[in-house]
Design an enzyme around this catalytic site. Structure first.
Site, PDB file in Angstrom:
ATOM      1  N   ASP A  80      -8.111   4.057   1.013  1.00 25.56           N
ATOM      2  CA  ASP A  80      -7.138   4.411   2.038  1.00 25.56           C
ATOM      3  C   ASP A  80      -7.889   4.937   3.269  1.00 25.56           C
ATOM      4  O   ASP A  80      -8.562   5.961   3.188  1.00 25.56           O
ATOM      5  CB  ASP A  80      -6.211   5.489   1.470  1.00 25.56           C
ATOM      6  CG  ASP A  80      -5.084   5.822   2.410  1.00 25.56           C
ATOM      7  OD1 ASP A  80      -5.150   5.427   3.594  1.00 25.56           O
ATOM      8  OD2 ASP A  80      -4.137   6.480   1.962  1.00 25.56           O
ATOM      9  N   ASN A 129       2.269   1.454   4.354  1.00 30.69           N
ATOM     10  CA  ASN A 129       2.563   0.179   5.036  1.00 30.69           C
ATOM     11  C   ASN A 129       2.268   0.264   6.542  1.00 30.69           C
ATOM     12  O   ASN A 129       2.957  -0.333   7.361  1.00 30.69           O
ATOM     13  CB  ASN A 129       4.011  -0.282   4.785  1.00 30.69           C
ATOM     14  CG  ASN A 129       4.315  -1.717   5.220  1.00 30.69           C
ATOM     15  OD1 ASN A 129       5.434  -2.022   5.598  1.00 30.69           O
ATOM     16  ND2 ASN A 129       3.340  -2.600   5.189  1.00 30.69           N
ATOM     17  N   CYS A 160      -1.492   0.899   7.392  1.00 31.35           N
ATOM     18  CA  CYS A 160      -2.942   0.643   7.530  1.00 31.35           C
ATOM     19  C   CYS A 160      -3.392  -0.612   6.783  1.00 31.35           C
ATOM     20  O   CYS A 160      -3.734  -1.621   7.388  1.00 31.35           O
ATOM     21  CB  CYS A 160      -3.747   1.849   7.032  1.00 31.35           C
ATOM     22  SG  CYS A 160      -3.463   3.357   7.973  1.00 31.35           S
ATOM     23  N   ARG A 161      -3.398  -0.556   5.442  1.00 32.90           N
ATOM     24  CA  ARG A 161      -4.005  -1.628   4.658  1.00 32.90           C
ATOM     25  C   ARG A 161      -3.111  -2.852   4.500  1.00 32.90           C
ATOM     26  O   ARG A 161      -3.548  -3.985   4.766  1.00 32.90           O
ATOM     27  CB  ARG A 161      -4.401  -1.100   3.256  1.00 32.90           C
ATOM     28  CG  ARG A 161      -5.521  -0.089   3.292  1.00 32.90           C
ATOM     29  CD  ARG A 161      -5.646   0.661   1.980  1.00 32.90           C
ATOM     30  NE  ARG A 161      -4.510   1.544   1.747  1.00 32.90           N
ATOM     31  CZ  ARG A 161      -4.298   2.263   0.670  1.00 32.90           C
ATOM     32  NH1 ARG A 161      -5.173   2.194  -0.332  1.00 32.90           N
ATOM     33  NH2 ARG A 161      -3.250   3.054   0.558  1.00 32.90           N
ATOM     34  N   SER A 162      -1.874  -2.657   4.023  1.00 29.73           N
ATOM     35  CA  SER A 162      -1.044  -3.851   3.737  1.00 29.73           C
ATOM     36  C   SER A 162      -0.649  -4.642   4.985  1.00 29.73           C
ATOM     37  O   SER A 162      -0.533  -5.872   4.891  1.00 29.73           O
ATOM     38  CB  SER A 162       0.169  -3.511   2.861  1.00 29.73           C
ATOM     39  OG  SER A 162       1.009  -2.571   3.472  1.00 29.73           O
ATOM     40  N   CYS A 188       0.864  -1.188   0.000  1.00 28.74           N
ATOM     41  CA  CYS A 188       0.000   0.000   0.000  1.00 28.74           C
ATOM     42  C   CYS A 188       0.895   1.230   0.000  1.00 28.74           C
ATOM     43  O   CYS A 188       2.062   1.152  -0.401  1.00 28.74           O
ATOM     44  CB  CYS A 188      -0.995  -0.027   1.161  1.00 28.74           C
ATOM     45  SG  CYS A 188      -0.257   0.046   2.812  1.00 28.74           S
TER      46      CYS A 188
HETATM   47  P1  4NP Z   1      -1.812   2.848   4.096  1.00 31.46           P
HETATM   48  O1  4NP Z   1      -2.397   4.233   4.646  1.00 31.46           O
HETATM   49  O2  4NP Z   1      -1.245   3.169   2.708  1.00 31.46           O
HETATM   50  O3  4NP Z   1      -2.995   1.959   4.028  1.00 31.46           O
HETATM   51  O4  4NP Z   1      -0.761   2.429   5.069  1.00 31.46           O
HETATM   52  C1  4NP Z   1      -1.656   5.418   4.697  1.00 31.46           C
HETATM   53  C2  4NP Z   1      -0.867   5.675   5.788  1.00 31.46           C
HETATM   54  C3  4NP Z   1      -0.184   6.874   5.861  1.00 31.46           C
HETATM   55  C4  4NP Z   1      -0.289   7.797   4.849  1.00 31.46           C
HETATM   56  C5  4NP Z   1      -1.070   7.533   3.754  1.00 31.46           C
HETATM   57  C6  4NP Z   1      -1.756   6.335   3.678  1.00 31.46           C
HETATM   58  N1  4NP Z   1       0.392   9.038   4.954  1.00 31.46           N
HETATM   59  O5  4NP Z   1       0.178   9.895   4.077  1.00 31.46           O
HETATM   60  O6  4NP Z   1       1.165   9.251   5.888  1.00 31.46           O
END
Ligand code: 4NP
Length: 154
Positions: free
Chosen positions: A122, A12, A14-16, A9
């Site tokens: 996201d 790294n 939240c989702r992955s 994702c």
């Molecule tokens: P993820 O979510 O891609 O599912 O881990 C996010 C976590 C942090 C950010 C964006 C998406 N960020 O912009 O910091």
């Protein structure tokens, strides 16, 4: 050698990490599942506390995972690379040098909704129930992925 699967994702956190934890729980240990983010903001961080909480609610512990950044060598090292959204897909495909690399990369929800190119949304900036929705989507699609992988690599 284990069959190696990478979940990707943006952050790294939240989702992955959820995708890694859920798929790991559905596969025997002849498979190895890891995750990475295309971005570099959260290197070495634990998963988001909201991902840890929804995992725990469903009986999974993802607390010990640490964020790392996706790298070009992952395209050699892993057998299957599942990306969470279309933006992750572009970022990973941009690092692919061969048709073999490209063939390893799949938008994860295309396993559930073939050719529809649907994103796992996201959840980081917080829509209500965002993490529940992500968990449900990943739980459903990893059922299909685990079944396929076990059939292909008995
Ligand atoms: P993820 O979510 O891609 O599912 O881990 C996010 C976590 C942090 C950010 C964006 C998406 N960020 O912009 O910091």
């Amino acid at each position: 050698m284990p069959v190696k699967i990478l979940m990707v994702c943006l952050g790294n956190i939240c989702r992955s990490p959820l995708a890694e934890g859920i798929l790991t729980s559905k596969l025997p240990n002849t498979f190895m599942v890891d995750s990475a983010g295309t971005g570099s903001w959260h290197l070495g961080h634990s998963p988001d506390k909201r991902s840890i909480a929804i995992a725990k609610k469903n009986g999974l512990c993802i607390d010990t995972q640490r964020s790392r950044q996706f790298k070009a060598a992952d395209l050699d090292e892993f057998d299957y690379i599942y990306v969470m959204d279309n933006s992750n897909y572009r970022d990973v495909i941009n690092l692919a040098k061969t048709p073999e690399h490209k063939n390893k990369v799949q938008l994860i929800l295309n396993e559930l909704f073939p050719d529809e190119n649907v994103d796992v949304p996201d959840p980081y900036f917080g829509v209500p129930n965002g993490f529940d929705t992500v968990y449900q989507m990943l739980d459903e699609v990893t059922d299909i992925i685990a079944k396929k992988l076990i059939e292909k690599h008995p």
